[in-house]
Design a protein around this motif. Structure first.
Motif, mmCIF file in Angstrom:
data_model
loop_
_atom_site.group_PDB
_atom_site.id
_atom_site.type_symbol
_atom_site.label_atom_id
_atom_site.label_comp_id
_atom_site.label_asym_id
_atom_site.label_seq_id
_atom_site.Cartn_x
_atom_site.Cartn_y
_atom_site.Cartn_z
ATOM 1 N N VAL A 15 0.668 -1.105 0.031
ATOM 2 C CA VAL A 15 0.029 -0.051 -0.059
ATOM 3 C C VAL A 15 0.822 1.453 -0.050
ATOM 4 O O VAL A 15 1.770 1.337 0.769
ATOM 5 C CB VAL A 15 -1.029 -0.029 1.206
ATOM 6 C CG1 VAL A 15 -1.505 1.218 1.101
ATOM 7 C CG2 VAL A 15 -1.760 -1.012 1.100
ATOM 8 N N LEU A 16 0.759 2.216 -0.859
ATOM 9 C CA LEU A 16 1.554 3.207 -1.276
ATOM 10 C C LEU A 16 0.589 4.603 -1.276
ATOM 11 O O LEU A 16 -0.645 4.489 -1.150
ATOM 12 C CB LEU A 16 2.118 3.151 -2.487
ATOM 13 C CG LEU A 16 2.862 1.977 -2.814
ATOM 14 C CD1 LEU A 16 3.054 1.880 -4.346
ATOM 15 C CD2 LEU A 16 4.215 1.926 -2.181
ATOM 16 N N THR A 17 1.133 5.601 -0.907
ATOM 17 C CA THR A 17 0.539 6.983 -1.082
ATOM 18 C C THR A 17 0.757 7.421 -2.405
ATOM 19 O O THR A 17 1.941 7.746 -2.772
ATOM 20 C CB THR A 17 1.151 8.036 0.201
ATOM 21 O OG1 THR A 17 1.160 7.521 1.306
ATOM 22 C CG2 THR A 17 0.406 9.417 0.044
ATOM 23 N N PHE A 18 -0.329 7.866 -2.944
ATOM 24 C CA PHE A 18 -0.356 8.562 -4.153
ATOM 25 C C PHE A 18 -0.893 10.140 -4.267
ATOM 26 O O PHE A 18 -1.847 10.125 -3.533
ATOM 27 C CB PHE A 18 -1.351 7.769 -5.174
ATOM 28 C CG PHE A 18 -0.927 6.536 -5.595
ATOM 29 C CD1 PHE A 18 -0.540 5.542 -4.798
ATOM 30 C CD2 PHE A 18 -0.669 6.325 -7.054
ATOM 31 C CE1 PHE A 18 -0.495 4.192 -5.365
ATOM 32 C CE2 PHE A 18 -0.444 5.027 -7.640
ATOM 33 C CZ PHE A 18 -0.036 3.815 -6.441
ATOM 34 N N SER A 19 -0.239 11.133 -4.884
ATOM 35 C CA SER A 19 -0.769 12.369 -4.728
ATOM 36 C C SER A 19 -0.748 13.126 -6.007
ATOM 37 O O SER A 19 0.127 12.548 -7.080
ATOM 38 C CB SER A 19 0.431 13.125 -3.784
ATOM 39 O OG SER A 19 0.476 12.587 -2.411
ATOM 40 N N THR A 20 -1.656 13.731 -6.214
ATOM 41 C CA THR A 20 -1.718 14.754 -7.281
ATOM 42 C C THR A 20 -2.001 16.177 -6.844
ATOM 43 O O THR A 20 -2.147 16.466 -5.690
ATOM 44 C CB THR A 20 -2.815 14.183 -8.345
ATOM 45 O OG1 THR A 20 -2.225 14.703 -9.553
ATOM 46 C CG2 THR A 20 -3.978 14.295 -8.067
ATOM 47 N N ILE A 21 -1.951 17.085 -8.031
ATOM 48 C CA ILE A 21 -2.339 18.493 -7.729
ATOM 49 C C ILE A 21 -3.693 18.675 -8.360
ATOM 50 O O ILE A 21 -3.973 18.337 -9.405
ATOM 51 C CB ILE A 21 -1.529 19.228 -8.726
ATOM 52 C CG1 ILE A 21 -0.126 19.287 -7.861
ATOM 53 C CG2 ILE A 21 -1.808 20.744 -8.482
ATOM 54 C CD1 ILE A 21 0.323 19.878 -6.702
ATOM 55 N N HIS A 22 -4.588 19.508 -7.344
ATOM 56 C CA HIS A 22 -5.962 19.783 -7.955
ATOM 57 C C HIS A 22 -6.482 21.301 -7.311
ATOM 58 O O HIS A 22 -6.225 21.503 -6.164
ATOM 59 C CB HIS A 22 -6.966 18.744 -7.158
ATOM 60 C CG HIS A 22 -8.325 19.489 -7.822
ATOM 61 N ND1 HIS A 22 -8.714 18.983 -8.975
ATOM 62 C CD2 HIS A 22 -9.257 19.791 -6.973
ATOM 63 C CE1 HIS A 22 -10.330 19.586 -8.998
ATOM 64 N NE2 HIS A 22 -10.420 19.976 -8.059
ATOM 65 N N LYS A 56 -6.771 12.871 -14.431
ATOM 66 C CA LYS A 56 -6.976 12.898 -15.730
ATOM 67 C C LYS A 56 -6.512 14.372 -15.917
ATOM 68 O O LYS A 56 -6.143 14.823 -17.010
ATOM 69 C CB LYS A 56 -8.279 12.792 -16.089
ATOM 70 C CG LYS A 56 -8.641 11.365 -16.377
ATOM 71 C CD LYS A 56 -10.093 11.257 -17.058
ATOM 72 C CE LYS A 56 -10.640 9.734 -17.021
ATOM 73 N NZ LYS A 56 -11.897 9.481 -17.164
ATOM 74 N N ALA A 57 -6.938 15.241 -15.104
ATOM 75 C CA ALA A 57 -6.776 16.899 -15.485
ATOM 76 C C ALA A 57 -5.323 17.072 -15.141
ATOM 77 O O ALA A 57 -4.675 17.842 -16.031
ATOM 78 C CB ALA A 57 -7.606 17.647 -14.549
ATOM 79 N N SER A 58 -4.570 16.720 -14.156
ATOM 80 C CA SER A 58 -3.428 17.285 -13.974
ATOM 81 C C SER A 58 -2.063 16.481 -14.658
ATOM 82 O O SER A 58 -1.114 16.956 -15.054
ATOM 83 C CB SER A 58 -3.068 16.945 -12.321
ATOM 84 O OG SER A 58 -2.546 15.844 -12.008
ATOM 85 N N LYS A 59 -2.305 15.222 -14.778
ATOM 86 C CA LYS A 59 -1.370 14.217 -15.472
ATOM 87 C C LYS A 59 -0.409 14.095 -14.808
ATOM 88 O O LYS A 59 0.815 13.683 -15.076
ATOM 89 C CB LYS A 59 -0.994 14.738 -16.923
ATOM 90 C CG LYS A 59 -2.271 14.603 -17.653
ATOM 91 C CD LYS A 59 -2.032 15.022 -19.221
ATOM 92 C CE LYS A 59 -3.153 14.894 -20.170
ATOM 93 N NZ LYS A 59 -4.462 15.382 -19.749
ATOM 94 N N LYS A 60 -0.287 14.781 -13.304
ATOM 95 C CA LYS A 60 0.866 14.669 -12.631
ATOM 96 C C LYS A 60 0.680 13.502 -11.510
ATOM 97 O O LYS A 60 -0.298 13.640 -10.702
ATOM 98 C CB LYS A 60 1.379 15.776 -11.914
ATOM 99 C CG LYS A 60 1.549 16.979 -13.011
ATOM 100 C CD LYS A 60 2.628 17.081 -13.868
ATOM 101 C CE LYS A 60 2.917 18.032 -14.842
ATOM 102 N NZ LYS A 60 3.849 17.798 -15.706
ATOM 103 N N VAL A 61 1.761 12.990 -11.073
ATOM 104 C CA VAL A 61 1.562 11.964 -9.751
ATOM 105 C C VAL A 61 2.740 12.089 -8.886
ATOM 106 O O VAL A 61 3.966 11.905 -9.700
ATOM 107 C CB VAL A 61 1.006 10.566 -10.243
ATOM 108 C CG1 VAL A 61 2.109 9.860 -10.710
ATOM 109 C CG2 VAL A 61 0.395 9.778 -8.957
ATOM 110 N N THR A 62 2.770 11.839 -7.759
ATOM 111 C CA THR A 62 3.722 11.109 -6.888
ATOM 112 C C THR A 62 3.296 9.950 -5.949
ATOM 113 O O THR A 62 2.238 10.112 -5.657
ATOM 114 C CB THR A 62 4.355 12.355 -5.955
ATOM 115 O OG1 THR A 62 3.650 12.709 -4.697
ATOM 116 C CG2 THR A 62 4.687 13.626 -6.416
ATOM 117 N N VAL A 63 4.181 9.032 -5.980
ATOM 118 C CA VAL A 63 3.977 7.955 -5.289
ATOM 119 C C VAL A 63 5.133 7.706 -4.259
ATOM 120 O O VAL A 63 6.290 7.838 -4.468
ATOM 121 C CB VAL A 63 3.674 6.711 -6.053
ATOM 122 C CG1 VAL A 63 3.373 5.516 -5.353
ATOM 123 C CG2 VAL A 63 2.880 6.989 -7.295
#
Ligand code: SF4
Ligand code: SF4
Length: 225
Positions: A15-22, A56-63
Protein backbone atom coordinates in the motif's frame (compact mmCIF):
# COMPACT_ATOMS: atom_id res chain seq x y z
CA UNK A 1 17.33 0.42 -12.62
CA UNK A 2 14.76 -1.30 -14.81
CA UNK A 3 11.01 -0.65 -14.56
CA UNK A 4 10.68 -4.23 -13.27
CA UNK A 5 13.13 -3.58 -10.43
CA UNK A 6 11.42 -0.32 -9.52
CA UNK A 7 7.98 -1.97 -9.58
CA UNK A 8 9.17 -4.81 -7.36
CA UNK A 9 10.53 -2.39 -4.77
CA UNK A 10 7.11 -0.72 -4.60
CA UNK A 11 5.29 -4.05 -4.71
CA UNK A 12 7.23 -5.34 -1.68
CA UNK A 13 5.69 -2.48 0.31
CA UNK A 14 2.16 -2.92 -1.05
CA UNK A 15 0.00 0.00 0.00
CA UNK A 16 1.45 3.32 -1.16
CA UNK A 17 0.62 7.01 -0.96
CA UNK A 18 -0.37 8.59 -4.27
CA UNK A 19 -0.61 12.36 -4.65
CA UNK A 20 -1.59 14.78 -7.35
CA UNK A 21 -2.36 18.48 -7.74
CA UNK A 22 -5.90 19.85 -7.92
CA UNK A 23 -6.65 23.59 -8.00
CA UNK A 24 -3.21 24.28 -6.53
CA UNK A 25 -3.77 21.87 -3.63
CA UNK A 26 -1.95 18.57 -3.03
CA UNK A 27 -4.40 15.64 -2.80
CA UNK A 28 -3.26 12.23 -1.53
CA UNK A 29 -4.71 8.73 -1.46
CA UNK A 30 -3.54 5.24 -0.54
CA UNK A 31 -3.54 2.70 -3.35
CA UNK A 32 -1.24 0.14 -4.94
CA UNK A 33 0.23 -0.67 -8.33
CA UNK A 34 -1.24 -3.51 -10.35
CA UNK A 35 1.32 -4.20 -13.06
CA UNK A 36 4.17 -2.98 -15.20
CA UNK A 37 5.72 -3.43 -18.61
CA UNK A 38 8.24 -1.60 -20.78
CA UNK A 39 5.75 1.27 -21.11
CA UNK A 40 5.55 2.01 -17.40
CA UNK A 41 3.77 1.12 -14.17
CA UNK A 42 0.00 0.61 -13.96
CA UNK A 43 -2.52 1.48 -11.28
CA UNK A 44 -6.23 2.12 -11.11
CA UNK A 45 -9.05 3.82 -9.34
CA UNK A 46 -12.78 3.99 -10.16
CA UNK A 47 -14.75 6.14 -12.55
CA UNK A 48 -16.57 8.35 -10.05
CA UNK A 49 -13.75 8.81 -7.56
CA UNK A 50 -12.49 12.40 -7.66
CA UNK A 51 -8.90 11.15 -7.69
CA UNK A 52 -9.29 9.70 -11.18
CA UNK A 53 -10.71 12.96 -12.49
CA UNK A 54 -7.93 14.91 -10.77
CA UNK A 55 -5.32 12.67 -12.41
CA UNK A 56 -6.90 13.03 -15.82
CA UNK A 57 -6.73 16.81 -15.45
CA UNK A 58 -3.30 17.22 -13.87
CA UNK A 59 -1.50 14.25 -15.48
CA UNK A 60 0.95 14.53 -12.54
CA UNK A 61 1.49 12.01 -9.79
CA UNK A 62 3.86 11.27 -6.94
CA UNK A 63 3.99 7.90 -5.21
CA UNK A 64 5.87 6.95 -2.06
CA UNK A 65 6.09 4.18 0.49
CA UNK A 66 8.19 2.85 3.34
CA UNK A 67 8.94 -0.75 4.28
CA UNK A 68 8.44 -0.44 8.01
CA UNK A 69 7.90 2.76 9.94
CA UNK A 70 7.49 1.40 13.48
CA UNK A 71 9.69 3.05 16.06
CA UNK A 72 11.31 0.24 18.06
CA UNK A 73 12.21 2.42 21.01
CA UNK A 74 14.31 5.39 22.05
CA UNK A 75 17.87 5.66 23.28
CA UNK A 76 18.89 7.51 26.48
CA UNK A 77 18.82 10.82 24.62
CA UNK A 78 15.35 10.16 23.21
CA UNK A 79 16.53 9.45 19.67
CA UNK A 80 14.06 7.06 17.98
CA UNK A 81 15.28 3.67 16.81
CA UNK A 82 13.94 2.66 13.38
CA UNK A 83 14.27 -0.86 11.99
CA UNK A 84 16.43 -1.06 8.84
CA UNK A 85 14.45 -0.62 5.66
CA UNK A 86 13.90 1.65 2.71
CA UNK A 87 11.66 4.34 1.38
CA UNK A 88 10.91 4.65 -2.31
CA UNK A 89 9.31 7.54 -4.13
CA UNK A 90 8.72 8.70 -7.64
CA UNK A 91 7.52 11.83 -9.40
CA UNK A 92 5.89 11.09 -12.71
CA UNK A 93 3.39 11.74 -15.43
CA UNK A 94 0.30 9.62 -16.02
CA UNK A 95 -1.81 8.71 -18.99
CA UNK A 96 -5.38 7.51 -18.72
CA UNK A 97 -6.04 4.14 -20.40
CA UNK A 98 -9.21 3.35 -22.31
CA UNK A 99 -10.97 0.09 -21.48
CA UNK A 100 -10.04 -1.53 -24.81
CA UNK A 101 -6.39 -0.67 -24.30
CA UNK A 102 -6.33 -2.45 -20.93
CA UNK A 103 -8.04 -5.49 -22.46
CA UNK A 104 -5.48 -5.56 -25.26
CA UNK A 105 -2.54 -5.24 -22.85
CA UNK A 106 -3.91 -8.02 -20.65
CA UNK A 107 -3.60 -10.48 -23.55
CA UNK A 108 0.17 -10.44 -23.09
CA UNK A 109 0.52 -9.12 -19.53
CA UNK A 110 -0.64 -11.47 -16.79
CA UNK A 111 -0.60 -8.71 -14.18
CA UNK A 112 -3.39 -6.92 -16.01
CA UNK A 113 -5.69 -9.94 -16.20
CA UNK A 114 -7.10 -8.97 -12.81
CA UNK A 115 -7.84 -5.50 -14.16
CA UNK A 116 -9.95 -7.11 -16.89
CA UNK A 117 -11.67 -9.35 -14.35
CA UNK A 118 -12.50 -6.32 -12.24
CA UNK A 119 -13.72 -4.29 -15.22
CA UNK A 120 -16.14 -7.11 -16.03
CA UNK A 121 -17.32 -7.26 -12.44
CA UNK A 122 -17.39 -3.54 -11.59
CA UNK A 123 -18.46 -1.17 -14.38
CA UNK A 124 -16.78 1.73 -12.55
CA UNK A 125 -13.39 0.06 -13.07
CA UNK A 126 -13.67 0.49 -16.83
CA UNK A 127 -12.70 4.11 -16.67
CA UNK A 128 -10.15 4.11 -13.85
CA UNK A 129 -6.93 2.71 -15.34
CA UNK A 130 -3.72 4.71 -15.60
CA UNK A 131 -0.10 4.17 -16.52
CA UNK A 132 2.87 6.15 -15.19
CA UNK A 133 4.77 6.31 -18.46
CA UNK A 134 7.67 8.44 -17.31
CA UNK A 135 9.10 9.15 -13.89
CA UNK A 136 12.12 9.90 -11.80
CA UNK A 137 12.57 8.60 -8.29
CA UNK A 138 14.74 7.47 -5.46
CA UNK A 139 15.29 4.58 -3.10
CA UNK A 140 16.51 5.66 0.31
CA UNK A 141 17.88 2.54 1.97
CA UNK A 142 18.70 3.02 5.64
CA UNK A 143 20.08 1.26 8.65
CA UNK A 144 20.86 4.05 11.07
CA UNK A 145 22.53 1.66 13.53
CA UNK A 146 24.27 -0.37 10.76
CA UNK A 147 22.95 -3.62 12.27
CA UNK A 148 22.05 -5.28 8.98
CA UNK A 149 23.82 -3.12 6.41
CA UNK A 150 27.22 -1.47 6.26
CA UNK A 151 25.72 1.95 5.53
CA UNK A 152 23.52 4.35 7.45
CA UNK A 153 22.05 5.59 4.22
CA UNK A 154 22.34 4.52 0.60
CA UNK A 155 20.48 6.58 -1.98
CA UNK A 156 19.80 5.31 -5.49
CA UNK A 157 18.11 7.58 -8.00
CA UNK A 158 16.42 6.28 -11.13
CA UNK A 159 14.31 7.30 -14.09
CA UNK A 160 12.33 5.74 -16.87
CA UNK A 161 10.59 7.13 -19.92
CA UNK A 162 13.23 9.82 -20.42
CA UNK A 163 12.97 12.03 -17.31
CA UNK A 164 16.11 13.68 -15.97
CA UNK A 165 17.10 14.34 -12.37
CA UNK A 166 19.80 15.92 -10.23
CA UNK A 167 21.96 13.95 -7.82
CA UNK A 168 21.41 14.41 -4.08
CA UNK A 169 23.64 16.49 -1.84
CA UNK A 170 25.14 19.95 -1.53
CA UNK A 171 27.91 21.01 -3.90
CA UNK A 172 31.32 22.04 -2.63
CA UNK A 173 32.84 24.82 -4.69
CA UNK A 174 36.40 26.03 -5.34
CA UNK A 175 36.12 28.39 -2.35
CA UNK A 176 36.97 25.33 -0.21
CA UNK A 177 40.23 25.71 1.76
CA UNK A 178 40.30 22.02 2.77
CA UNK A 179 39.90 22.67 6.50
CA UNK A 180 37.89 19.46 7.04
CA UNK A 181 35.18 20.94 9.29
CA UNK A 182 32.38 19.76 7.00
CA UNK A 183 33.70 16.21 7.09
CA UNK A 184 33.92 16.28 10.87
CA UNK A 185 30.31 17.42 11.28
CA UNK A 186 28.82 14.96 8.77
CA UNK A 187 27.44 12.00 10.75
CA UNK A 188 26.64 10.19 7.50
CA UNK A 189 30.31 9.98 6.44
CA UNK A 190 29.27 11.50 3.14
CA UNK A 191 32.19 13.89 2.63
CA UNK A 192 35.46 12.91 1.01
CA UNK A 193 38.74 14.75 1.37
CA UNK A 194 40.17 16.38 -1.74
CA UNK A 195 40.82 19.67 -3.40
CA UNK A 196 38.09 20.72 -3.06
CA UNK A 197 36.35 18.34 -0.66
CA UNK A 198 33.50 16.41 -2.22
CA UNK A 199 30.00 15.30 -1.13
CA UNK A 200 29.23 11.64 -1.91
CA UNK A 201 25.64 11.89 -3.16
CA UNK A 202 24.69 8.28 -2.48
CA UNK A 203 25.56 8.60 1.23
CA UNK A 204 24.30 12.15 1.85
CA UNK A 205 21.10 12.80 3.83
CA UNK A 206 20.76 16.38 2.52
CA UNK A 207 20.65 17.61 6.12
CA UNK A 208 22.70 20.77 5.55
CA UNK A 209 24.96 20.61 8.62
CA UNK A 210 28.03 20.89 6.41
CA UNK A 211 26.71 24.06 4.77
CA UNK A 212 26.03 25.66 8.15
CA UNK A 213 29.52 24.74 9.41
CA UNK A 214 31.71 25.75 6.48
CA UNK A 215 33.74 28.88 7.43
CA UNK A 216 34.23 29.84 3.79
CA UNK A 217 30.62 29.64 2.63
CA UNK A 218 31.96 27.22 0.06
CA UNK A 219 29.04 24.78 -0.01
CA UNK A 220 25.95 25.37 -2.13
CA UNK A 221 22.53 23.97 -1.17
CA UNK A 222 21.37 20.79 -2.90
CA UNK A 223 19.60 21.14 -6.21
CA UNK A 224 15.93 20.21 -6.26
CA UNK A 225 15.48 16.61 -7.37
S1 SF4 B 1 34.23 23.19 5.68
FE1 SF4 B 1 34.21 24.35 3.76
S2 SF4 B 1 36.30 24.98 3.48
FE2 SF4 B 1 36.36 23.38 5.03
S3 SF4 B 1 36.73 21.49 3.84
FE3 SF4 B 1 34.53 21.73 4.01
S4 SF4 B 1 33.93 22.83 2.17
FE4 SF4 B 1 36.12 23.07 2.38
S1 SF4 C 1 24.18 17.57 3.86
FE1 SF4 C 1 24.40 16.46 5.79
S2 SF4 C 1 24.65 14.33 5.17
FE2 SF4 C 1 25.03 15.56 3.36
S3 SF4 C 1 27.21 15.89 3.32
FE3 SF4 C 1 26.34 17.65 4.39
S4 SF4 C 1 26.41 17.09 6.56
FE4 SF4 C 1 26.70 15.19 5.38
Amino acid sequence: MTVKEIYEMFEAIGVLTFSTIHNGEVHSRVAHFNGYDENGIYFRTMWNKPYGRQLKASKKVTVCGITDSRILGHDEEGVPDFPPGYTIRLIGEVRHLEENEVRELAKTNKDLELAVYDMDKYPAMKDGNFVIYKAKGEIFDYDFECTKRDHKVLRTRFEFGGMSYNEAGPIITDKCIECGQCKDVCSFKAIEEGAPYKVLSHKCDDCGSCIMTCPMDAIQVSKVF
